[in-house]
Design a protein around this motif. Sequence first.
Motif, mmCIF file in Angstrom:
data_model
loop_
_atom_site.group_PDB
_atom_site.id
_atom_site.type_symbol
_atom_site.label_atom_id
_atom_site.label_comp_id
_atom_site.label_asym_id
_atom_site.label_seq_id
_atom_site.Cartn_x
_atom_site.Cartn_y
_atom_site.Cartn_z
ATOM 1 N N ARG A 44 0.800 -1.220 0.000
ATOM 2 C CA ARG A 44 0.000 0.000 0.000
ATOM 3 C C ARG A 44 0.837 1.276 0.000
ATOM 4 N NH1 ARG A 44 -1.216 3.862 3.103
ATOM 5 N NH2 ARG A 44 0.135 2.963 4.707
ATOM 6 N N ASP A 45 1.974 1.250 0.717
ATOM 7 C CA ASP A 45 2.771 2.464 0.876
ATOM 8 C C ASP A 45 3.841 2.619 -0.193
ATOM 9 O OD1 ASP A 45 4.040 0.232 1.784
ATOM 10 O OD2 ASP A 45 4.783 1.101 3.645
ATOM 11 N N ALA A 105 0.510 2.996 -5.319
ATOM 12 C CA ALA A 105 -0.395 4.133 -5.192
ATOM 13 C C ALA A 105 -0.751 4.701 -6.567
ATOM 14 C CB ALA A 105 0.242 5.201 -4.316
ATOM 15 N N LEU A 133 -8.574 3.061 -0.201
ATOM 16 C CA LEU A 133 -7.626 1.951 -0.300
ATOM 17 C C LEU A 133 -6.214 2.360 0.111
ATOM 18 C CD1 LEU A 133 -8.721 0.270 -3.662
ATOM 19 C CD2 LEU A 133 -9.005 -0.645 -1.351
ATOM 20 N N LEU A 134 -5.903 3.635 -0.041
ATOM 21 C CA LEU A 134 -4.559 4.122 0.282
ATOM 22 C C LEU A 134 -4.506 4.873 1.599
ATOM 23 C CD1 LEU A 134 -3.570 5.424 -3.266
ATOM 24 C CD2 LEU A 134 -2.878 3.279 -2.205
ATOM 25 N N HIS A 139 -6.368 -3.700 3.224
ATOM 26 C CA HIS A 139 -7.364 -2.983 2.440
ATOM 27 C C HIS A 139 -7.744 -3.844 1.237
ATOM 28 C CE1 HIS A 139 -5.931 1.191 4.089
ATOM 29 N NE2 HIS A 139 -5.981 0.245 5.014
ATOM 30 N N LEU A 179 -4.256 -4.779 -0.372
ATOM 31 C CA LEU A 179 -3.097 -3.929 -0.115
ATOM 32 C C LEU A 179 -2.720 -4.019 1.362
ATOM 33 C CD1 LEU A 179 -5.310 -2.055 -2.030
ATOM 34 C CD2 LEU A 179 -3.166 -0.814 -2.372
ATOM 35 N N ARG A 180 -1.454 -4.182 1.626
ATOM 36 C CA ARG A 180 -0.924 -4.118 2.999
ATOM 37 C C ARG A 180 0.401 -3.373 2.964
ATOM 38 N NH1 ARG A 180 4.250 -6.485 2.791
ATOM 39 N NH2 ARG A 180 4.190 -8.604 1.973
ATOM 40 N N ASP A 181 0.810 -2.824 4.103
ATOM 41 C CA ASP A 181 2.041 -2.043 4.168
ATOM 42 C C ASP A 181 3.255 -2.938 3.955
ATOM 43 O OD1 ASP A 181 0.456 0.074 4.649
ATOM 44 O OD2 ASP A 181 1.003 0.341 6.745
#
Length: 342
Positions: free
Chosen positions: A53-54, A59, A76-77, A120, A131-133
Amino acid sequence: MGEQVVSVASYGVEPGLRFAVLLDGNGGCRTLDMEAVRRWTPDDGVIWLHFERDHPAAAQWVTTKGGFDPLVAEALLEEETRPRVEAIDDGLLIILRGVCAAPPEEAEVSSAEIDLVPLHVWADQRRLVTLRDSGHYITALRDIRLALDKGKGPKQTGELLALVSDKLVRDLEPVLDTMDEEVDDLDELIFHGEASEVRERLKQLRRRSVQLRRYLAPQRDALNRIEHDDAPWLKERDKLRFREVIDKLMRFIEYLDAIRDRTGILHDDLSTVISERIARNSNRLAALAALLLPPSVVAGLFGMNVGGIPGVNDTWAFIIIVAFVAVISVATLMVLKRINWL
């Protein structure tokens, strides 16, 4: 659509993309690269995209190439999120929490370092985007990916989403078991361990249980909303699995409440033990002061620098006084034992 197989075991090869797979409808999948993802159409089958995600590349894809509504892309972000579900057109925007564990190549992480991290999700009939970090590692997604590689995974989006939710909740069980074992250890340490250490561990354990429950309660509501959603791609079997996941999650929440209550009881027990230790030490000090009181009084009387003190010229006077003080001390000791001060 032509063959776009990259590698069954490729993770994180593309910037910001952990993996992209195309479900074959029989429990297996094909691994795709970003070029194949860009050429994908809903007619090709169900696709599962898993991003960091990050990462700037992820993005950019979400905001410009994913075809999402701007509000969906923003959600989502988003940085700080709590579990929730929003139905948008024929899709679902889902925020869940999963157990963050160490990658397989790293050493095992202690229970104190385990946390719930956001996942997310966007799900519609032909696509699942998660999405995950980048600093987090969720074993639930890895297990599903490995099952797909072996041809034993989900066949369509609803089944895949239900399986993701099931695995996320499943990974909570060892965390709660570890916390329960720690409560048992603290129950033993209260009477034999160092009070400051027990108090600190109790504080951390109780804080961890409250933090976990803070996210699990809304996650239960989110999964319940998915189960009652009328999306056509959610089959009855998928909703049945969601009901089972919700039941399991409710039991885990009750388990957390029990752990929190037990830590509260242990804290009260610890306070009682500390009070008893203080009272016992105070009694000992009081008894010691009572034993020393007669010698102190006699020494004080005979230590005055005034005339008329008896025994000044008697060579046996000191021995007589010492014997007298010893007798008084023994008598005082017997009295203290008789009244249960010692």
